[in-house]
Design a protein around this motif. Structure first.
Motif, PDB file in Angstrom:
ATOM      1  N   SER A 170     107.733  36.168 111.319  1.00 54.74           N
ATOM      2  CA  SER A 170     106.323  36.326 111.686  1.00 54.74           C
ATOM      3  C   SER A 170     105.919  37.792 111.713  1.00 54.74           C
ATOM      4  N   MET A 171     106.761  38.639 112.290  1.00 57.41           N
ATOM      5  CA  MET A 171     106.460  40.070 112.364  1.00 57.41           C
ATOM      6  C   MET A 171     106.383  40.680 110.973  1.00 57.41           C
ATOM      7  N   PHE A 179      92.238  39.342 118.025  1.00 53.36           N
ATOM      8  CA  PHE A 179      93.511  39.985 117.718  1.00 53.36           C
ATOM      9  C   PHE A 179      94.302  39.151 116.706  1.00 53.36           C
ATOM     10  N   PRO A 180      95.314  39.765 116.059  1.00 51.91           N
ATOM     11  CA  PRO A 180      96.062  39.083 114.988  1.00 51.91           C
ATOM     12  C   PRO A 180      96.840  37.874 115.501  1.00 51.91           C
ATOM     13  N   ILE A 181      96.933  36.858 114.650  1.00 56.04           N
ATOM     14  CA  ILE A 181      97.555  35.595 115.048  1.00 56.04           C
ATOM     15  C   ILE A 181      98.525  35.124 113.975  1.00 56.04           C
ATOM     16  N   VAL A 182      99.633  34.547 114.411  1.00 57.93           N
ATOM     17  CA  VAL A 182     100.551  33.814 113.537  1.00 57.93           C
ATOM     18  C   VAL A 182     100.758  32.438 114.146  1.00 57.93           C
ATOM     19  N   LEU A 183     100.665  31.410 113.309  1.00 60.22           N
ATOM     20  CA  LEU A 183     100.881  30.036 113.755  1.00 60.22           C
ATOM     21  C   LEU A 183     102.247  29.556 113.279  1.00 60.22           C
ATOM     22  N   TRP A 184     102.960  28.857 114.157  1.00 64.72           N
ATOM     23  CA  TRP A 184     104.199  28.192 113.768  1.00 64.72           C
ATOM     24  C   TRP A 184     103.914  26.708 113.614  1.00 64.72           C
ATOM     25  N   VAL A 185     104.270  26.144 112.472  1.00 66.05           N
ATOM     26  CA  VAL A 185     104.023  24.723 112.228  1.00 66.05           C
ATOM     27  C   VAL A 185     105.271  24.076 111.638  1.00 66.05           C
ATOM     28  N   GLY A 186     105.278  22.732 111.631  1.00 67.87           N
ATOM     29  CA  GLY A 186     106.393  21.991 111.066  1.00 67.87           C
ATOM     30  C   GLY A 186     105.972  20.567 110.756  1.00 67.87           C
ATOM     31  N   PRO A 187     106.920  19.725 110.365  1.00 70.37           N
ATOM     32  CA  PRO A 187     106.600  18.335 109.995  1.00 70.37           C
ATOM     33  C   PRO A 187     105.992  17.520 111.127  1.00 70.37           C
ATOM     34  N   ALA A 190     102.999  43.356 118.381  1.00 68.96           N
ATOM     35  CA  ALA A 190     103.267  42.071 117.756  1.00 68.96           C
ATOM     36  C   ALA A 190     102.014  41.204 117.784  1.00 68.96           C
ATOM     37  N   PRO A 191     101.865  40.316 116.792  1.00 72.84           N
ATOM     38  CA  PRO A 191     100.723  39.402 116.815  1.00 72.84           C
ATOM     39  C   PRO A 191     100.915  38.347 117.898  1.00 72.84           C
ATOM     40  N   LEU A 192      99.852  37.680 118.227  1.00 71.49           N
ATOM     41  CA  LEU A 192      99.951  36.541 119.116  1.00 71.49           C
ATOM     42  C   LEU A 192     100.516  35.366 118.339  1.00 71.49           C
ATOM     43  N   ILE A 193     101.530  34.712 118.887  1.00 70.31           N
ATOM     44  CA  ILE A 193     102.135  33.546 118.246  1.00 70.31           C
ATOM     45  C   ILE A 193     101.634  32.290 118.943  1.00 70.31           C
ATOM     46  N   LEU A 194     101.035  31.384 118.170  1.00 65.17           N
ATOM     47  CA  LEU A 194     100.655  30.065 118.668  1.00 65.17           C
ATOM     48  C   LEU A 194     101.613  29.055 118.046  1.00 65.17           C
ATOM     49  N   ASP A 195     102.383  28.380 118.885  1.00 66.39           N
ATOM     50  CA  ASP A 195     103.418  27.456 118.432  1.00 66.39           C
ATOM     51  C   ASP A 195     102.861  26.037 118.395  1.00 66.39           C
ATOM     52  N   LEU A 196     102.672  25.511 117.177  1.00 63.54           N
ATOM     53  CA  LEU A 196     102.161  24.153 116.985  1.00 63.54           C
ATOM     54  C   LEU A 196     103.232  23.216 116.438  1.00 63.54           C
ATOM     55  N   ARG A 197     104.494  23.610 116.492  1.00 63.63           N
ATOM     56  CA  ARG A 197     105.556  22.820 115.856  1.00 63.63           C
ATOM     57  C   ARG A 197     105.663  21.405 116.421  1.00 63.63           C
ATOM     58  N   ASP A 198     105.377  21.229 117.707  1.00 59.26           N
ATOM     59  CA  ASP A 198     105.492  19.913 118.337  1.00 59.26           C
ATOM     60  C   ASP A 198     104.136  19.308 118.685  1.00 59.26           C
ATOM     61  N   SER A 199     103.084  19.807 118.061  1.00 53.43           N
ATOM     62  CA  SER A 199     101.748  19.311 118.363  1.00 53.43           C
ATOM     63  C   SER A 199     101.400  18.174 117.406  1.00 53.43           C
ATOM     64  N   GLY A 200     101.373  16.958 117.946  1.00 58.25           N
ATOM     65  CA  GLY A 200     101.074  15.792 117.131  1.00 58.25           C
ATOM     66  C   GLY A 200      99.601  15.497 116.980  1.00 58.25           C
ATOM     67  N   GLY A 201      98.737  16.348 117.506  1.00 55.93           N
ATOM     68  CA  GLY A 201      97.305  16.158 117.330  1.00 55.93           C
ATOM     69  C   GLY A 201      96.571  15.967 118.638  1.00 55.93           C
ATOM     70  N   ASP A 249     109.032  32.245 126.308  1.00 54.01           N
ATOM     71  CA  ASP A 249     109.558  33.545 125.890  1.00 54.01           C
ATOM     72  C   ASP A 249     110.554  33.359 124.750  1.00 54.01           C
ATOM     73  N   ALA A 250     110.444  34.207 123.739  1.00 48.26           N
ATOM     74  CA  ALA A 250     111.395  34.208 122.626  1.00 48.26           C
ATOM     75  C   ALA A 250     111.729  35.652 122.292  1.00 48.26           C
ATOM     76  N   SER A 251     112.948  36.046 122.620  1.00 49.65           N
ATOM     77  CA  SER A 251     113.411  37.408 122.333  1.00 49.65           C
ATOM     78  C   SER A 251     112.468  38.465 122.894  1.00 49.65           C
ATOM     79  N   GLY A 252     111.963  38.224 124.105  1.00 49.76           N
ATOM     80  CA  GLY A 252     111.085  39.180 124.751  1.00 49.76           C
ATOM     81  C   GLY A 252     109.632  39.082 124.344  1.00 49.76           C
ATOM     82  N   GLN A 253     109.318  38.235 123.378  1.00 48.46           N
ATOM     83  CA  GLN A 253     107.939  38.037 122.923  1.00 48.46           C
ATOM     84  C   GLN A 253     107.377  36.771 123.564  1.00 48.46           C
ATOM     85  N   ARG A 254     106.196  36.850 124.107  1.00 48.71           N
ATOM     86  CA  ARG A 254     105.565  35.675 124.689  1.00 48.71           C
ATOM     87  C   ARG A 254     104.933  34.820 123.606  1.00 48.71           C
ATOM     88  N   ILE A 255     105.263  33.534 123.648  1.00 46.63           N
ATOM     89  CA  ILE A 255     104.768  32.566 122.676  1.00 46.63           C
ATOM     90  C   ILE A 255     103.891  31.562 123.418  1.00 46.63           C
TER      91      ILE A 255
END
Length: 231
Positions: A216-217, A123-131, A69-80, A29-35
């Motif tokens: 993202s929004m 449905f709409p999607i936003v991806l979170w990514v990082g290094p 809100a779009p669906l958020i898929l969090d890949l920030r810590d996904s190493g593969g 959960d992030a600010s009431g939004q499910r991630i």
């Protein structure tokens, strides 16, 4: 601990330490939004786990509803992980026949992968990514970005579009060989350059879910982001 002056017989407790393995797909959960956080791509496991999680999320609040809100898929810590699992997961969001990517083996031959028919998530999607987003996670993100299926927020990803094979040696060590190169749907590689987000954020903001959510929004609805200050 016992309060001072309290006489009591000592109690012996036994604690067993076990290795903690986080879930491949986790709902946070992030600010009431499910991630939906995807940590790893495990062959035959991550795709069904994602589908089960999406069924649960959609039963409560379908992201495709007007103004939702779009669906958020969090890949920030996904190493593969497993590349085929990443391609199968990307196919969930793309129409039948869409190019998912290709792999080139040591012999120079390439195999192109296409999305199969079947039920799709629309449905709409936003991806979170990082290094730290790398390998199979980059292939997944790159496929959705290429087809305009998802917006990407975060920092440029690691830049590893290749596949390895581990060979065990007699002394117990492991030799890791790069045996396949992976190409994104447009024919380009993410090696050394990574996936470039549609909206790049600062390093501090990358670890602040509430601020990422605001960006993202705004990106989803084509507005300038009004980002809340750091907490």
């Amino acid at each position: 601990l016992l309060p001072p002056g309290l006489n009591a017989a000592p109690v012996r407790l036994t604690m067993v330490r076990e290795r903690f393995l986080p879930l491949d797909v986790e709902l946070v959960d992030a600010s009431g939004q499910r991630i939906v956080r995807v940590r790893d791509f495990v062959g035959g496991l991550t795709r069904p786990a994602l589908l089960a999680t999406l069924d649960f999320v959609l039963a409560a609040a379908p992201p495709s509803a007007e103004g939702a809100a779009p669906l958020i898929l969090d890949l920030r810590d996904s190493g593969g992980g497993d590349l085929y699992e990443a391609l199968d997961m990307a196919a969930l969001f793309l129409p039948a026949g869409a190019v998912l990517g290709s792999m080139q083996g040591p012999d120079g031959r390439s195999t192109v992968f296409h999305a199969p028919p079947g039920g799709k998530v629309d449905f709409p999607i936003v991806l979170w990514v990082g290094p730290e987003t790398a390998s199979a996670a980059e292939v997944f993100a790159g496929a959705l970005q290429y087809h305009g299926r998802a917006k990407i927020v975060g920092r440029p990803t690691f830049g590893k579009c290749s596949s390895q094979r581990d060979v065990g040696l007699s002394d117990g060590s492991v030799l890791r060989l790069t045996n396949r190169m992976v190409w994104l749907p447009g024919g380009e590689s993410c090696a050394d350059v990574g996936i470039q987000p549609d909206r790049v954020v600062g390093t501090a903001m990358l670890r602040d879910p509430s601020r990422l959510l605001a960006v993202s929004m705004a990106l989803r609805h084509g507005r300038g982001a009004k980002v809340p200050p750091p907490r």
